[in-house]
Design a protein around this motif. Sequence first.
Motif, PDB file in Angstrom:
ATOM      1  N   GLY A  85      -0.078 -38.681 -50.890  1.00 15.47           N
ATOM      2  CA  GLY A  85      -1.415 -38.402 -52.154  1.00 15.47           C
ATOM      3  C   GLY A  85      -1.797 -37.583 -51.692  1.00 15.47           C
ATOM      4  O   GLY A  85      -2.879 -37.044 -52.989  1.00 15.47           O
TER       5      GLY A  85
ATOM      6  N   SER B  50      -4.011 -43.734 -54.791  1.00 12.16           N
ATOM      7  CA  SER B  50      -3.184 -42.532 -54.855  1.00 12.16           C
ATOM      8  C   SER B  50      -2.986 -42.162 -56.450  1.00 12.16           C
ATOM      9  O   SER B  50      -3.001 -40.862 -57.045  1.00 12.16           O
ATOM     10  CB  SER B  50      -2.638 -42.504 -53.420  1.00 12.16           C
ATOM     11  OG  SER B  50      -1.744 -43.088 -53.936  1.00 12.16           O
ATOM     12  N   LEU B  51      -2.375 -42.809 -56.899  1.00 17.24           N
ATOM     13  CA  LEU B  51      -1.303 -43.015 -58.220  1.00 17.24           C
ATOM     14  C   LEU B  51      -2.609 -42.344 -59.215  1.00 17.24           C
ATOM     15  O   LEU B  51      -2.728 -41.749 -60.055  1.00 17.24           O
ATOM     16  CB  LEU B  51      -1.569 -44.217 -58.197  1.00 17.24           C
ATOM     17  CG  LEU B  51       0.213 -44.031 -57.657  1.00 17.24           C
ATOM     18  CD1 LEU B  51       1.309 -45.567 -58.810  1.00 17.24           C
ATOM     19  CD2 LEU B  51       1.224 -42.986 -58.290  1.00 17.24           C
ATOM     20  N   LEU B  52      -3.880 -42.588 -59.385  1.00 16.98           N
ATOM     21  CA  LEU B  52      -4.950 -42.613 -60.118  1.00 16.98           C
ATOM     22  C   LEU B  52      -5.968 -41.502 -59.671  1.00 16.98           C
ATOM     23  O   LEU B  52      -5.902 -40.635 -60.673  1.00 16.98           O
ATOM     24  CB  LEU B  52      -6.207 -43.707 -60.099  1.00 16.98           C
ATOM     25  CG  LEU B  52      -5.326 -45.247 -60.773  1.00 16.98           C
ATOM     26  CD1 LEU B  52      -6.621 -46.579 -60.395  1.00 16.98           C
ATOM     27  CD2 LEU B  52      -4.574 -45.347 -62.188  1.00 16.98           C
TER      28      LEU B  52
ATOM     29  N   ALA C 298       0.568 -42.944 -49.910  1.00 13.02           N
ATOM     30  CA  ALA C 298      -0.593 -42.873 -50.174  1.00 13.02           C
ATOM     31  C   ALA C 298      -1.943 -42.072 -49.419  1.00 13.02           C
ATOM     32  O   ALA C 298      -2.001 -41.367 -49.918  1.00 13.02           O
ATOM     33  CB  ALA C 298      -1.411 -44.456 -50.205  1.00 13.02           C
TER      34      ALA C 298
ATOM     35  N   PHE D  79      -1.620 -47.317 -52.575  1.00 16.36           N
ATOM     36  CA  PHE D  79      -0.989 -46.642 -52.786  1.00 16.36           C
ATOM     37  C   PHE D  79      -1.542 -46.522 -54.229  1.00 16.36           C
ATOM     38  O   PHE D  79      -1.227 -45.488 -55.441  1.00 16.36           O
ATOM     39  CB  PHE D  79       0.645 -46.873 -52.934  1.00 16.36           C
ATOM     40  CG  PHE D  79       1.921 -46.520 -54.174  1.00 16.36           C
ATOM     41  CD1 PHE D  79       1.884 -45.150 -53.457  1.00 16.36           C
ATOM     42  CD2 PHE D  79       2.162 -46.937 -55.511  1.00 16.36           C
ATOM     43  CE1 PHE D  79       3.435 -44.865 -54.536  1.00 16.36           C
ATOM     44  CE2 PHE D  79       2.834 -46.282 -55.582  1.00 16.36           C
ATOM     45  CZ  PHE D  79       3.216 -45.549 -55.717  1.00 16.36           C
ATOM     46  N   THR D  80      -2.029 -47.138 -55.125  1.00 17.78           N
ATOM     47  CA  THR D  80      -2.854 -47.577 -56.404  1.00 17.78           C
ATOM     48  C   THR D  80      -3.716 -46.517 -56.668  1.00 17.78           C
ATOM     49  O   THR D  80      -3.964 -45.755 -57.503  1.00 17.78           O
ATOM     50  CB  THR D  80      -3.077 -49.007 -56.962  1.00 17.78           C
ATOM     51  OG1 THR D  80      -1.770 -49.252 -56.349  1.00 17.78           O
ATOM     52  CG2 THR D  80      -3.892 -49.083 -58.536  1.00 17.78           C
TER      53      THR D  80
ATOM     54  N   THR E 252      -2.833 -36.560 -55.715  1.00 18.09           N
ATOM     55  CA  THR E 252      -1.745 -36.058 -56.156  1.00 18.09           C
ATOM     56  C   THR E 252      -0.378 -36.102 -55.978  1.00 18.09           C
ATOM     57  O   THR E 252       0.254 -36.641 -54.916  1.00 18.09           O
ATOM     58  CB  THR E 252      -2.171 -34.738 -55.565  1.00 18.09           C
ATOM     59  OG1 THR E 252      -2.973 -34.213 -55.359  1.00 18.09           O
ATOM     60  CG2 THR E 252      -1.289 -33.203 -56.402  1.00 18.09           C
ATOM     61  N   PRO E 253       0.473 -37.315 -56.458  1.00 17.46           N
ATOM     62  CA  PRO E 253       1.324 -38.307 -56.945  1.00 17.46           C
ATOM     63  C   PRO E 253       2.809 -37.081 -56.135  1.00 17.46           C
ATOM     64  O   PRO E 253       3.384 -37.759 -55.152  1.00 17.46           O
ATOM     65  CB  PRO E 253       1.633 -38.889 -57.482  1.00 17.46           C
ATOM     66  CG  PRO E 253       0.223 -39.427 -58.799  1.00 17.46           C
ATOM     67  CD  PRO E 253      -1.016 -38.462 -57.960  1.00 17.46           C
TER      68      PRO E 253
END
Length: 807
Positions: A40, A157-159, A37, A154-155, A162-163
Amino acid sequence: MPPALTRALRGTLAGLWAERLARAFWPFTALLLLVAAGLGFGAQDYLPPLWASIAAIVLLFALLGALLHGAWRLQPPFPADAAQRLDQALPGRPLATLGDQQAIGAQDAASVRVWVAHQARMQARLAHVTPVRGDLRLARFDRFGLRYIALTAFTVSLLFGTPMRVVEISELAQIPGRAEAVALGPSWEAWVQPPAYTGRPSLYLNEVDRARLELPQGSRVTVRFYGQQGVMSVHEGLSGRVDPDTTDMAQDFDIENSGRLSIRGPGGRDWEVAALTDQPPVVRLDGVAQRERGGLMRQDFTASDDYGVVAGKVHIDLDLANTPRDFGLAVPPEPRDALTVALPLPVSGSRVEFSDAFIEDFSQHPWANMPVTVALQVEDARGQQGQTEPHAMTLPGRRFFDPMAAAVIELRRDLLWSRENARRAGQLMRAIGHHPQDAFRGVEARIRFTETRDLLLASLDDGGLDGATRDDLAQRMWDLAVLLEEGELADARERLRRAQERLNEAVRNGADPSEVADLMDELREAMRDYMRQLAEQPRERGEAPPDGESIEITQDQIQQLLDRIQELMDEGRMDEAAQLLAQLQELLENLQMAEGQGGQGMPGNEAMEGLGDTLRQQQDLADDTFNDLQDQFRQNDGDDPASPDDLADRQRGLADQLRELQLPPLPGEGTPEGDAALEALERAQRAMEDAAQALEQGENSEALNRQADAMEAMRDGLRAMNDALTQDQRERQQGEQGARQGADGGRDPLGRDRNQGGEVGTDQNMLQGGDTYRRARDLLEELRRRSAERDRPEAELDYLRRLLDRF
């Protein structure tokens, strides 16, 4: 082994693996998610390269340590563990039973049969056995919920992050010397983020081929270099930075002016940037401030901004130079902050350019109806402000036309102007209260005036008037002025006379059109109440007709006269309107309703008449009580105060009289209006009994308060009875209208014959005479007027609306 048992053992073993893996490796998983995260979200961009490399090495060792710790804690499950877990979940533990041997009674045939039956029953239980799930609950191991925090980060950061930048951890983990050795070459990234309020999207400069860019002022430029430091640099004349490090690997600055942006080095680029200046907002006044109904101030304005106005204020300050310094305003005013009120903005829609109106009630402010300066100020999202020049005006507020109410308001203004006026105000109030029965119409106004005067004089005797007491006095005086202006009258004739006086006073003083409109509405309402009361008077009352010639006039004719007065006022012909008002007053003094405009007496009229008589007697008793209290204060030997026992006996007699009024049927019994009337009478009776008790104890001041409560309750009862009678009359009229329509089905509501073909009306011209167009216009106006009267039957209103739609 049954197939169901085999599947159950395998499923239970898988559940044990999941359970023990989760308990052993949840710290490693949580740490891994947190690291992913952070990468990301670009946490590595905010650290110098050396510190980023150190952090990466520390994180890698931490991950390795968590992994090794999990492997050390892991205890792999075996099939025997699965069998034990499954057997413990089943009633009677059938797996253990099938492996047991009979310990005693093996030689007894009956005992052997029982043992065999028991094993068969356990064997049957295994035929439909299901796997036991693993216990994946980790709350007792992770008491702070770290795994949920890591998963949420982490979720997100995915949304929103920048994964793909997660792979940079391998580069950050390398030591600087080795990173330079394996680097593929220097590179750069740059993007521009305009301010959020502009609504423009972000711009990735690596993909922009244009040499000229137009960007809003305040846009954020972000530049990142990768590779060896010093190979690439950025040069710009946009932000006005002083001696920046052009080779810094991470640079951020805002665009403040137009200029050139250059990235020098391998793959560098140049752009000419034109900064779009954010203009300050603009606001202007539209016309002059108006006094709306009720004394409200209305000021129209127009505001605009290239990206939208976000806030606004109205500043109002006293215009001391243009304030007449006489009477109570002759002394210097006490310091008072300027008025600041929020400017109304559109709730929805664009705020780039809009027109609106600022409406506020300043009637109770000390500066009401005094010279002030008004300035409007607006602000945009960048913080820039625009404002109007201070505009001189008279601050609109409620005006009082009753002379006594206007005098009380002037004293209130003087107190709020400066507390130095307190002694002068006390002397004036003492002079006004010398003969209160001549100065005030009602006892309640006298009581309130006396209490206010006594509070003011007491504060002066105690050494001075403090701010809290001054504010309390101001509120009391405002309430007293409103009471004097609006009155406390319950009789329709008195309300009508009062409305006429106030309108005449407003016309003579040149009141604003909005105030005149308010007073005209009050006059119309009082007129309707009086006409209804006059129409409901039964002939059986035995009233003698007036001597001489009587005047018969319909309610429609009265309304036409009022409409003519309103029309003259709208045209500014006040002298002619005043003449018509005088004629109307003379007409009403000898008014007799025309035959057919009245109606039969409604049930409950006697109760209303008795209640009105009781109310008048209570007013007389309150006057006597007040006079007795004044005599006690004056201690005049020549005056003979009334006996307390006499006043108490009269009060108890009125209470008994009111109790008898509640025995016969009251208007609207069983309806909400009737229940409200009964409750009001009971409240009045209780207040009368309390007043009698206070009179017996010699507490005249307390008795006056209770008498005022009783009169107010009786007025509420009269209003509720009147509402009940009105509702009964409306229902009766609707029933009679339906009966007339059934009896005269061949004619329409205007008396015309209905055609046999179902078409309403006739082709014959009903407007006979020379001036046909004028009569047609008068008829159309009459239709519009009647359609606006909501108390007419619904069938008639529907027909009138259809006529207006057609013609």
